[in-house]
Design a protein around this motif. Structure first.
Motif, PDB file in Angstrom:
ATOM      1  N   ASP A  96       6.159 -11.206   7.148  1.00 36.03           N
ATOM      2  CA  ASP A  96       5.805 -12.623   6.965  1.00 36.03           C
ATOM      3  C   ASP A  96       7.033 -13.550   6.955  1.00 36.03           C
ATOM      4  OD1 ASP A  96       6.739 -11.490   4.715  1.00 36.03           O
ATOM      5  OD2 ASP A  96       5.255 -12.345   3.343  1.00 36.03           O
ATOM      6  N   PHE A  97       8.079 -13.165   7.668  1.00 34.14           N
ATOM      7  CA  PHE A  97       9.252 -14.049   7.719  1.00 34.14           C
ATOM      8  C   PHE A  97       9.071 -15.104   8.819  1.00 34.14           C
ATOM      9  CE2 PHE A  97      10.031 -10.276  10.243  1.00 34.14           C
ATOM     10  CZ  PHE A  97      10.470 -10.794  11.437  1.00 34.14           C
ATOM     11  N   THR A  98       9.874 -16.176   8.711  1.00 34.64           N
ATOM     12  CA  THR A  98       9.789 -17.270   9.684  1.00 34.64           C
ATOM     13  C   THR A  98      11.121 -17.389  10.425  1.00 34.64           C
ATOM     14  OG1 THR A  98       8.251 -18.454   8.300  1.00 34.64           O
ATOM     15  CG2 THR A  98       9.433 -19.771   9.907  1.00 34.64           C
ATOM     16  N   VAL A  99      11.042 -17.574  11.740  1.00 43.38           N
ATOM     17  CA  VAL A  99      12.261 -17.730  12.544  1.00 43.38           C
ATOM     18  C   VAL A  99      12.342 -19.171  13.037  1.00 43.38           C
ATOM     19  CG1 VAL A  99      13.484 -16.965  14.614  1.00 43.38           C
ATOM     20  CG2 VAL A  99      12.132 -15.337  13.289  1.00 43.38           C
ATOM     21  N   TYR A 100      13.487 -19.798  12.851  1.00 43.94           N
ATOM     22  CA  TYR A 100      13.692 -21.173  13.341  1.00 43.94           C
ATOM     23  C   TYR A 100      14.554 -21.136  14.600  1.00 43.94           C
ATOM     24  CZ  TYR A 100      12.317 -22.576   8.603  1.00 43.94           C
ATOM     25  OH  TYR A 100      11.642 -22.771   7.436  1.00 43.94           O
ATOM     26  N   SER A 101      14.214 -21.993  15.531  1.00 45.19           N
ATOM     27  CA  SER A 101      14.997 -22.023  16.770  1.00 45.19           C
ATOM     28  C   SER A 101      14.983 -23.432  17.360  1.00 45.19           C
ATOM     29  CB  SER A 101      14.388 -21.014  17.749  1.00 45.19           C
ATOM     30  OG  SER A 101      14.824 -21.279  19.050  1.00 45.19           O
ATOM     31  N   PRO A 102      16.147 -23.912  17.877  1.00 45.49           N
ATOM     32  CA  PRO A 102      16.148 -25.262  18.460  1.00 45.49           C
ATOM     33  C   PRO A 102      15.501 -25.311  19.841  1.00 45.49           C
ATOM     34  CG  PRO A 102      18.337 -24.307  18.593  1.00 45.49           C
ATOM     35  CD  PRO A 102      17.486 -23.307  17.869  1.00 45.49           C
ATOM     36  N   ILE A 118       9.950 -11.954  22.432  1.00 41.30           N
ATOM     37  CA  ILE A 118       9.784 -10.508  22.635  1.00 41.30           C
ATOM     38  C   ILE A 118      10.067  -9.761  21.332  1.00 41.30           C
ATOM     39  CG2 ILE A 118      10.761  -8.498  23.848  1.00 41.30           C
ATOM     40  CD1 ILE A 118      11.184 -10.545  26.233  1.00 41.30           C
ATOM     41  N   ALA A 119      11.135 -10.163  20.638  1.00 40.61           N
ATOM     42  CA  ALA A 119      11.471  -9.489  19.379  1.00 40.61           C
ATOM     43  C   ALA A 119      10.367  -9.693  18.340  1.00 40.61           C
ATOM     44  CB  ALA A 119      12.799 -10.015  18.855  1.00 40.61           C
ATOM     45  N   LEU A 120       9.790 -10.888  18.306  1.00 40.34           N
ATOM     46  CA  LEU A 120       8.757 -11.172  17.307  1.00 40.34           C
ATOM     47  C   LEU A 120       7.429 -10.509  17.669  1.00 40.34           C
ATOM     48  CD1 LEU A 120       9.572 -14.916  16.673  1.00 40.34           C
ATOM     49  CD2 LEU A 120       9.427 -13.184  14.884  1.00 40.34           C
ATOM     50  N   ALA A 121       7.153 -10.412  18.965  1.00 41.09           N
ATOM     51  CA  ALA A 121       5.903  -9.816  19.475  1.00 41.09           C
ATOM     52  C   ALA A 121       4.685 -10.345  18.720  1.00 41.09           C
ATOM     53  CB  ALA A 121       5.982  -8.296  19.400  1.00 41.09           C
ATOM     54  N   GLN A 122       4.552 -11.660  18.702  1.00 40.47           N
ATOM     55  CA  GLN A 122       3.409 -12.264  18.009  1.00 40.47           C
ATOM     56  C   GLN A 122       2.165 -12.181  18.879  1.00 40.47           C
ATOM     57  OE1 GLN A 122       4.847 -16.048  15.696  1.00 40.47           O
ATOM     58  NE2 GLN A 122       5.811 -16.005  17.705  1.00 40.47           N
ATOM     59  N   PRO A 123       0.984 -12.217  18.258  1.00 38.19           N
ATOM     60  CA  PRO A 123      -0.225 -12.221  19.092  1.00 38.19           C
ATOM     61  C   PRO A 123      -0.300 -13.499  19.942  1.00 38.19           C
ATOM     62  CG  PRO A 123      -0.765 -12.547  16.766  1.00 38.19           C
ATOM     63  CD  PRO A 123       0.688 -12.222  16.831  1.00 38.19           C
ATOM     64  N   THR A 139      11.296 -39.417  11.725  1.00 41.81           N
ATOM     65  CA  THR A 139      10.625 -38.520  10.774  1.00 41.81           C
ATOM     66  C   THR A 139       9.109 -38.628  10.969  1.00 41.81           C
ATOM     67  OG1 THR A 139      12.419 -38.839   9.223  1.00 41.81           O
ATOM     68  CG2 THR A 139      10.379 -37.966   8.307  1.00 41.81           C
ATOM     69  N   ILE A 140       8.630 -39.854  11.188  1.00 42.08           N
ATOM     70  CA  ILE A 140       7.186 -40.039  11.394  1.00 42.08           C
ATOM     71  C   ILE A 140       6.781 -39.505  12.771  1.00 42.08           C
ATOM     72  CG2 ILE A 140       5.347 -41.773  11.606  1.00 42.08           C
ATOM     73  CD1 ILE A 140       7.107 -43.494   9.639  1.00 42.08           C
ATOM     74  N   THR A 141       7.533 -39.901  13.820  1.00 45.96           N
ATOM     75  CA  THR A 141       7.113 -39.532  15.181  1.00 45.96           C
ATOM     76  C   THR A 141       7.436 -38.067  15.512  1.00 45.96           C
ATOM     77  OG1 THR A 141       9.169 -40.520  15.942  1.00 45.96           O
ATOM     78  CG2 THR A 141       7.190 -41.844  16.211  1.00 45.96           C
ATOM     79  N   GLY A 142       8.309 -37.436  14.741  1.00 44.71           N
ATOM     80  CA  GLY A 142       8.601 -36.015  14.966  1.00 44.71           C
ATOM     81  C   GLY A 142       7.487 -35.112  14.474  1.00 44.71           C
ATOM     82  N   LEU A 143       6.506 -35.668  13.755  1.00 35.65           N
ATOM     83  CA  LEU A 143       5.305 -34.955  13.302  1.00 35.65           C
ATOM     84  C   LEU A 143       5.619 -33.654  12.549  1.00 35.65           C
ATOM     85  CD1 LEU A 143       3.006 -35.337  16.466  1.00 35.65           C
ATOM     86  CD2 LEU A 143       2.986 -36.727  14.415  1.00 35.65           C
ATOM     87  N   GLY A 144       6.723 -33.652  11.819  1.00 35.93           N
ATOM     88  CA  GLY A 144       7.030 -32.488  10.982  1.00 35.93           C
ATOM     89  C   GLY A 144       7.511 -31.270  11.760  1.00 35.93           C
ATOM     90  N   TRP A 145       8.017 -31.476  12.959  1.00 34.23           N
ATOM     91  CA  TRP A 145       8.496 -30.347  13.761  1.00 34.23           C
ATOM     92  C   TRP A 145       9.761 -29.746  13.151  1.00 34.23           C
ATOM     93  CZ3 TRP A 145       6.539 -27.733  17.856  1.00 34.23           C
ATOM     94  CH2 TRP A 145       7.395 -26.839  18.500  1.00 34.23           C
ATOM     95  N   ARG A 146       9.774 -28.399  13.012  1.00 32.93           N
ATOM     96  CA  ARG A 146      10.963 -27.736  12.472  1.00 32.93           C
ATOM     97  C   ARG A 146      11.444 -26.593  13.359  1.00 32.93           C
ATOM     98  NH1 ARG A 146      10.510 -27.359   5.950  1.00 32.93           N
ATOM     99  NH2 ARG A 146      10.901 -29.560   5.554  1.00 32.93           N
ATOM    100  N   GLY A 147      10.750 -26.355  14.419  1.00 31.84           N
ATOM    101  CA  GLY A 147      11.159 -25.282  15.336  1.00 31.84           C
ATOM    102  C   GLY A 147      10.865 -23.890  14.815  1.00 31.84           C
ATOM    103  N   THR A 148       9.799 -23.729  14.026  1.00 34.10           N
ATOM    104  CA  THR A 148       9.475 -22.379  13.535  1.00 34.10           C
ATOM    105  C   THR A 148       8.827 -21.572  14.647  1.00 34.10           C
ATOM    106  OG1 THR A 148       7.235 -22.934  12.829  1.00 34.10           O
ATOM    107  CG2 THR A 148       8.982 -23.329  11.236  1.00 34.10           C
ATOM    108  N   ASN A 149       8.839 -20.244  14.446  1.00 32.53           N
ATOM    109  CA  ASN A 149       8.228 -19.393  15.481  1.00 32.53           C
ATOM    110  C   ASN A 149       6.740 -19.680  15.636  1.00 32.53           C
ATOM    111  OD1 ASN A 149       8.196 -18.228  12.860  1.00 32.53           O
ATOM    112  ND2 ASN A 149       7.376 -16.363  13.717  1.00 32.53           N
ATOM    113  N   ASP A 150       6.075 -20.083  14.540  1.00 30.88           N
ATOM    114  CA  ASP A 150       4.646 -20.424  14.634  1.00 30.88           C
ATOM    115  C   ASP A 150       4.447 -21.653  15.507  1.00 30.88           C
ATOM    116  OD1 ASP A 150       3.417 -18.455  13.122  1.00 30.88           O
ATOM    117  OD2 ASP A 150       4.015 -19.432  11.247  1.00 30.88           O
ATOM    118  N   GLN A 151       5.328 -22.663  15.305  1.00 29.74           N
ATOM    119  CA  GLN A 151       5.199 -23.884  16.100  1.00 29.74           C
ATOM    120  C   GLN A 151       5.432 -23.601  17.576  1.00 29.74           C
ATOM    121  OE1 GLN A 151       7.941 -26.416  13.952  1.00 29.74           O
ATOM    122  NE2 GLN A 151       6.296 -27.318  12.759  1.00 29.74           N
TER     123      GLN A 151
END
Lengths: 181, 457
Positions: free
Chosen positions: A43-49, A57-62, B199-211
């Motif tokens: 359940d870790f989170t990875v940040y990327s610009p 590929i490393a995360l292999a998420q669904p 901050t408002i127009t970025g809609l809370g984007w943080r670059g997480t793997n979920d996003q």
């Protein structure tokens, strides 16, 4: 009866305790993801610009469920396009240009445009819904503004004795900064 | 092996780092220079001229426009088709080239996308101006009138309304989607009121793997939806004409001819906008000669298609059966509006041949001049197709009236340029005019192995 605000866990919820690592290099981040997965962390989170295939590929998420939103929206748009054109033709039947009342070929244009319109709108809804859902599930976690610029990051939820183990693992993989958050 | 490992990094961006890209783009959002204010002031002045002419038109009616039997579609519809055409290259560069994984698009696609949205906004004004009684604009919406009669869905004008509405919505969504990660990147280096705005127009984007996991496929699906849309919109616009019986309009060639012409004029407009923007915002490191050369190649390709279309329609008019068709093309070349016909031929069919030469394609000044003439030629093409062919149509030989555009027509046309450039200038000064995250994708990622080798060298 007062309903809880759906965004409260995102905006004002308690911070999840854990370890935040800042990485300068992509390969270090990928190594850390693999190490974390091999030691049972899920359940870790990875940040990327930026989006990188190496991380994916490393995360292999669904696969993201956004595609279902697009498909349903597209089919709905096509059906609505066909329905409005046909319904409006038969509601006041009048022969135009010598064509049958419900003439399909000209209505294909309307069906196509509505497919694209609804498909695009539901795609946007799908992204917003899924991202909000995932943020809500994760709760408030540590972050660093450098993650949208030139640094990669990993946040691992951890507490107690886990913290030192995770910290040393991340440092071994080349994290330039590790902090308990 | 992943796709990024196979693809060679973009040489045009050698020496750039992730941080440098963010800083260069953030720099464009600093205090405006005097040159920016001069450009913005000129745009607002043009807009003011257009607004004054429009107010006169509202007060005195469409008689103020130069309409005379049988020319009831003229400058306004010309401008409508011109601006819709301009919009097309934006989606081509952002969607179609995205699907083709064309790396060079990253540096220029934001400009093209913003241009698309503002060009459709401009185009959308003209049907409203053209209808005369603007306060009844909602009659265009598909709902039944007092007698329960619905719009005619067999009419290309109704198709056009759906096409333009969808195109505007989808291209705006596409622009906003692309902006989210970039606004967030700028937010994290900005200060003051701009930080609050982003901050408002970025809609809370943080670059997480979920996003990223949901964002990337969604962007791909939007691109996949927008790709056939680009081809369909100008095809539908062309059917506004091709479905009618007017000679020189009733051609099956019209859809691909219009789409190619639209992309040709759009790419030229991207060059027209990028050249001063690059200089004003000092974007030389990101937008290089390589990008201009690729835009010129797109212009060359579509220009050749336009040249072929012109040849074909002239050939068919000469070789084909109907004499009215032949009469229309003779009128185009040697009639009262010969100057418009030949401007169109020279700018659109002959000028792009210069782009076969690499020396021309890599000369930014030459490209800027050519792009201006391409835009002039493409405006003239729509004028010829619409106003000239209506004026010269041979079905009503008893009509001897000729078409003369009035000051109200020209004023409103000038106003549309002011409106377009005003929005564009405001956008590039307030939002990232170059994609931050996608330009970074074209750079080699920082790797430990590379850093280690450099240290030991």
């Amino acid at each position: 009866m007062k309903f809880p605000h759906p965004l409260t866990p995102i905006l004002d919820g308690p911070m999840t305790p854990g370890v935040l690592a800042v990485f300068k290099h992509l390969d270090g981040t990928v190594d850390a993801i693999r190490e974390l997965k091999s030691t049972g962390h899920r359940d870790f989170t990875v940040y990327s610009p930026l989006a990188r295939h190496e991380l994916e590929i490393a995360l292999a998420q669904p696969v993201s469920p956004v595609r279902a939103f697009t498909l349903v929206g597209g089919i709905a748009g096509c059906s609505i396009g066909a329905w409005i054109a046909l319904y409006m033709s038969y509601d006041w039947p009048i022969v135009v240009g010598g064509k049958t009342i419900g003439s399909i070929p000209p209505y294909v244009v309307i069906m196509f445009e509505m497919t694209v319109l609804f498909g695009a709108l539901t795609t946007l809804l799908g992204v917003l819904f899924n991202i909000l859902l995932s943020v809500r599930q994760r709760g408030r976690i540590a972050w660093d503004p450098r993650f949208t610029n030139d640094r990669f990051g990993i946040f691992v939820p951890a507490s107690g004795t886990q913290v030192t183990r995770v910290e040393s693992l991340l440092k071994e993989c080349g994290a330039e900064e590790v902090r308990h958050a | 092996m992943t796709m990024t490992e196979i693809r060679a990094p973009d040489r045009a961006h050698e020496g750039l780092t992730y941080d440098r890209v963010t800083r260069i783009v953030a720099r464009t959002l600093g205090n405006p220079s005097r040159g920016y204010y001069v450009l913005l002031g000129s745009a607002v002045t043009l807009l003011a001229i257009g607004v004054i002419c429009l107010l006169y038109l509202l007060r005195y009616g469409l008689g103020l426009a130069g309409y005379s039997m049988p020319t009831y579609w003229a400058i306004y519809i010309t401008c409508f088709v011109f601006w819709v055409g301009i919009a097309h290259s934006g989606t081509l560069i952002s969607a179609i080239l995205f699907l083709f994984r064309s790396g060079w698009r990253t540096a220029v696609y934001r400009t093209a996308e913003a241009m698309t949205v503002f060009a459709v906004m401009t185009a959308g004004l003209f049907p409203l101006i053209h209808i005369g009684r603007q306060w009844f604009f909602y009659w265009l919406v598909p709902y039944p009138n007092q007698r329960g009669l619905w719009p005619n869905f067999k009419s290309p004008l109704v198709w056009d309304e759906f096409a333009i509405g969808t195109y505007f919505t989808v291209s705006t969504l596409f622009l906003i989607m692309g902006l989210i990660p970039d606004v967030a990147a700028i937010r994290d280096v900005a200060t003051g009121w701009r930080k609050k705005l982003y901050t408002i127009t970025g809609l809370g984007w943080r670059g997480t793997n979920d996003q990223w996991r949901h964002y990337r496929p969604a962007y791909l699906y939007l691109a996949a939806l927008a790709t056939p849309l680009v081809l369909s919109v100008h095809s539908v616009v062309s059917w506004d004409f091709a479905m009618a019986q007017v000679p020189a309009w009733h051609e099956t060639l019209f859809a691909p001819y219009f789409v190619a012409g639209a992309i040709y004029s759009g790419c030229a407009m991207v060059i027209t906008l990028l050249v001063p923007m690059r200089r004003l915002f000092r974007l030389d490191e990101i937008v290089t000669v390589h990008h201009f050369e690729n835009l010129a190649k797109l212009c060359l390709l579509t220009g050749m298609i336009v040249c072929y279309a012109y040849t074909t329609e002239n050939f068919v008019a000469w070789y084909g059966g109907p004499t009215p068709e032949r009469a229309a093309f003779i009128y185009r070349a040697f009639g009262r509006f010969w100057w418009a016909g030949w401007t169109m031929n020279i700018c659109n069919a002959f000028l792009p041949w210069l782009l076969w030469f690499k020396k021309v394609r890599t000369n930014i000044t030459a490209l800027f001049v050519i792009s201006f003439f391409v835009n002039l030629g493409m405006w003239m093409e729509r004028f010829v197709i619409i106003a000239v062919h209506l004026t010269g149509e041979p079905f009503e030989p008893y009509v001897r009236a000729s078409y003369n555009a009035t000051w109200a027509d020209w004023g409103i046309m000038a106003g549309s340029f002011g409106w377009f450039f005003m929005w564009f200038l405001l956008f590039v000064k307030n939002f990232p005019a170059v994609s931050v995250s996608e330009v970074k994708e074209e750079l080699p990622p920082p790797r430990r192995a590379v850093a280690g080798a450099a240290r030991h060298a």
